[in-house]
Scaffold this motif. Sequence first.
Motif, PDB file in Angstrom:
ATOM      1  N   GLU A 180       0.529   6.577   6.644  1.00 20.47           N
ATOM      2  CA  GLU A 180      -0.769   6.937   6.096  1.00 20.47           C
ATOM      3  C   GLU A 180      -1.648   7.559   7.178  1.00 20.47           C
ATOM      4  O   GLU A 180      -1.770   7.004   8.273  1.00 20.47           O
ATOM      5  CB  GLU A 180      -1.462   5.695   5.524  1.00 20.47           C
ATOM      6  CG  GLU A 180      -2.793   5.991   4.885  1.00 20.47           C
ATOM      7  CD  GLU A 180      -3.390   4.811   4.149  1.00 20.47           C
ATOM      8  OE1 GLU A 180      -4.391   5.015   3.453  1.00 20.47           O
ATOM      9  OE2 GLU A 180      -2.852   3.685   4.269  1.00 20.47           O
ATOM     10  N   TYR A 217       9.351   9.659   3.953  1.00 20.77           N
ATOM     11  CA  TYR A 217       8.211   8.776   4.137  1.00 20.77           C
ATOM     12  C   TYR A 217       7.474   9.106   5.433  1.00 20.77           C
ATOM     13  O   TYR A 217       8.091   9.262   6.484  1.00 20.77           O
ATOM     14  CB  TYR A 217       8.640   7.305   4.174  1.00 20.77           C
ATOM     15  CG  TYR A 217       7.445   6.417   4.374  1.00 20.77           C
ATOM     16  CD1 TYR A 217       6.635   6.096   3.304  1.00 20.77           C
ATOM     17  CD2 TYR A 217       7.065   6.013   5.641  1.00 20.77           C
ATOM     18  CE1 TYR A 217       5.489   5.349   3.491  1.00 20.77           C
ATOM     19  CE2 TYR A 217       5.926   5.263   5.838  1.00 20.77           C
ATOM     20  CZ  TYR A 217       5.142   4.929   4.756  1.00 20.77           C
ATOM     21  OH  TYR A 217       4.004   4.206   4.948  1.00 20.77           O
ATOM     22  N   HIS A 259       1.670   4.323  -3.205  1.00 15.01           N
ATOM     23  CA  HIS A 259       1.659   5.776  -3.048  1.00 15.01           C
ATOM     24  C   HIS A 259       3.026   6.379  -3.364  1.00 15.01           C
ATOM     25  O   HIS A 259       3.125   7.424  -4.015  1.00 15.01           O
ATOM     26  CB  HIS A 259       1.191   6.143  -1.636  1.00 15.01           C
ATOM     27  CG  HIS A 259      -0.273   5.899  -1.448  1.00 15.01           C
ATOM     28  ND1 HIS A 259      -0.780   4.639  -1.257  1.00 15.01           N
ATOM     29  CD2 HIS A 259      -1.331   6.747  -1.446  1.00 15.01           C
ATOM     30  CE1 HIS A 259      -2.098   4.727  -1.154  1.00 15.01           C
ATOM     31  NE2 HIS A 259      -2.456   5.993  -1.253  1.00 15.01           N
ATOM     32  N   ARG A 302       0.838  -1.215   0.000  1.00 11.35           N
ATOM     33  CA  ARG A 302       0.000   0.000   0.000  1.00 11.35           C
ATOM     34  C   ARG A 302       0.866   1.256   0.000  1.00 11.35           C
ATOM     35  O   ARG A 302       0.612   2.201  -0.734  1.00 11.35           O
ATOM     36  CB  ARG A 302      -0.926  -0.028   1.221  1.00 11.35           C
ATOM     37  CG  ARG A 302      -1.827   1.173   1.269  1.00 11.35           C
ATOM     38  CD  ARG A 302      -3.156   0.867   1.902  1.00 11.35           C
ATOM     39  NE  ARG A 302      -3.938   2.082   1.974  1.00 11.35           N
ATOM     40  CZ  ARG A 302      -4.573   2.633   0.947  1.00 11.35           C
ATOM     41  NH1 ARG A 302      -4.531   2.065  -0.234  1.00 11.35           N
ATOM     42  NH2 ARG A 302      -5.260   3.743   1.094  1.00 11.35           N
ATOM     43  N   THR A 331       3.562  14.311  -1.572  1.00 10.87           N
ATOM     44  CA  THR A 331       3.946  15.234  -2.643  1.00 10.87           C
ATOM     45  C   THR A 331       4.529  16.516  -2.062  1.00 10.87           C
ATOM     46  O   THR A 331       5.557  17.012  -2.547  1.00 10.87           O
ATOM     47  CB  THR A 331       2.739  15.540  -3.555  1.00 10.87           C
ATOM     48  OG1 THR A 331       2.296  14.305  -4.147  1.00 10.87           O
ATOM     49  CG2 THR A 331       3.100  16.526  -4.646  1.00 10.87           C
ATOM     50  N   VAL A 339      -6.293   4.637  -3.718  1.00 13.18           N
ATOM     51  CA  VAL A 339      -5.336   5.714  -3.445  1.00 13.18           C
ATOM     52  C   VAL A 339      -5.939   6.659  -2.415  1.00 13.18           C
ATOM     53  O   VAL A 339      -7.088   7.076  -2.531  1.00 13.18           O
ATOM     54  CB  VAL A 339      -4.987   6.470  -4.749  1.00 13.18           C
ATOM     55  CG1 VAL A 339      -4.140   7.695  -4.455  1.00 13.18           C
ATOM     56  CG2 VAL A 339      -4.275   5.543  -5.732  1.00 13.18           C
ATOM     57  N   ASN A 340      -5.157   6.972  -1.406  1.00 11.12           N
ATOM     58  CA  ASN A 340      -5.555   7.907  -0.362  1.00 11.12           C
ATOM     59  C   ASN A 340      -5.052   9.293  -0.784  1.00 11.12           C
ATOM     60  O   ASN A 340      -3.860   9.571  -0.727  1.00 11.12           O
ATOM     61  CB  ASN A 340      -4.940   7.482   0.979  1.00 11.12           C
ATOM     62  CG  ASN A 340      -5.284   8.405   2.122  1.00 11.12           C
ATOM     63  OD1 ASN A 340      -5.472   9.600   1.949  1.00 11.12           O
ATOM     64  ND2 ASN A 340      -5.335   7.835   3.315  1.00 11.12           N
ATOM     65  N   ARG A 341      -5.962  10.142  -1.226  1.00 15.15           N
ATOM     66  CA  ARG A 341      -5.591  11.470  -1.744  1.00 15.15           C
ATOM     67  C   ARG A 341      -4.885  12.331  -0.694  1.00 15.15           C
ATOM     68  O   ARG A 341      -3.948  13.059  -1.007  1.00 15.15           O
ATOM     69  CB  ARG A 341      -6.825  12.210  -2.273  1.00 15.15           C
ATOM     70  CG  ARG A 341      -7.462  11.553  -3.464  1.00 15.15           C
ATOM     71  CD  ARG A 341      -6.599  11.702  -4.679  1.00 15.15           C
ATOM     72  NE  ARG A 341      -7.169  10.922  -5.780  1.00 15.15           N
ATOM     73  CZ  ARG A 341      -6.502  10.557  -6.839  1.00 15.15           C
ATOM     74  NH1 ARG A 341      -5.236  10.882  -6.967  1.00 15.15           N
ATOM     75  NH2 ARG A 341      -7.072   9.865  -7.783  1.00 15.15           N
ATOM     76  N   TRP A 385      -2.976  11.312   1.763  1.00 13.18           N
ATOM     77  CA  TRP A 385      -1.612  10.793   1.881  1.00 13.18           C
ATOM     78  C   TRP A 385      -0.768  11.231   0.692  1.00 13.18           C
ATOM     79  O   TRP A 385       0.379  11.627   0.837  1.00 13.18           O
ATOM     80  CB  TRP A 385      -1.664   9.282   1.996  1.00 13.18           C
ATOM     81  CG  TRP A 385      -0.428   8.633   2.529  1.00 13.18           C
ATOM     82  CD1 TRP A 385       0.652   9.229   3.132  1.00 13.18           C
ATOM     83  CD2 TRP A 385      -0.145   7.237   2.524  1.00 13.18           C
ATOM     84  NE1 TRP A 385       1.582   8.276   3.496  1.00 13.18           N
ATOM     85  CE2 TRP A 385       1.101   7.043   3.137  1.00 13.18           C
ATOM     86  CE3 TRP A 385      -0.846   6.122   2.065  1.00 13.18           C
ATOM     87  CZ2 TRP A 385       1.674   5.785   3.288  1.00 13.18           C
ATOM     88  CZ3 TRP A 385      -0.279   4.871   2.230  1.00 13.18           C
ATOM     89  CH2 TRP A 385       0.978   4.718   2.840  1.00 13.18           C
ATOM     90  N   MET A 386      -1.368  11.180  -0.501  1.00 14.68           N
ATOM     91  CA  MET A 386      -0.653  11.624  -1.701  1.00 14.68           C
ATOM     92  C   MET A 386      -0.237  13.088  -1.574  1.00 14.68           C
ATOM     93  O   MET A 386       0.879  13.455  -1.931  1.00 14.68           O
ATOM     94  CB  MET A 386      -1.535  11.453  -2.945  1.00 14.68           C
ATOM     95  CG  MET A 386      -1.750  10.012  -3.364  1.00 14.68           C
ATOM     96  SD  MET A 386      -0.256   9.257  -4.009  1.00 14.68           S
ATOM     97  CE  MET A 386       0.102  10.335  -5.357  1.00 14.68           C
TER      98      MET A 386
END
Length: 110
Positions: free
Chosen positions: A97, A94, A22, A18, A83, A74-76, A78-79
């Motif tokens: 989540e 890193y 990401h 997972r 990012t 996908v967990n937006r 977390w993205m």
Amino acid sequence: MGKLIYARSELEIDIADRALLHLQLVIGAKLRRRESFFFSWKEDVAVGSGRSSIWLTPALPLYFRFTSANPGPVNREWMELLTASSNSGRGLVYTEEPGVPPSWNPRGHV
């Protein structure tokens, strides 16, 4: 448990599928823009604790190996966190989540 294999070397980083999904999306977006950056993570106590970093550049090959065919949606949120981190001076650091208990470990060590 997936693996991120760095630059045809013997360095294989164990990362839960997972989390690897990401990271692949964030790293892929940066490398498509020809951006180089550090990727850092905290090591597990089983391998000595501390922190590790690698330099990621479009010139070096990466191989993302997943053990699961479907690591989930996908967990937006977390993205966005990953990012934002990747665009900072420290590079991609890193983080776990959001909403997952802190005992979860991205490298799969329990």
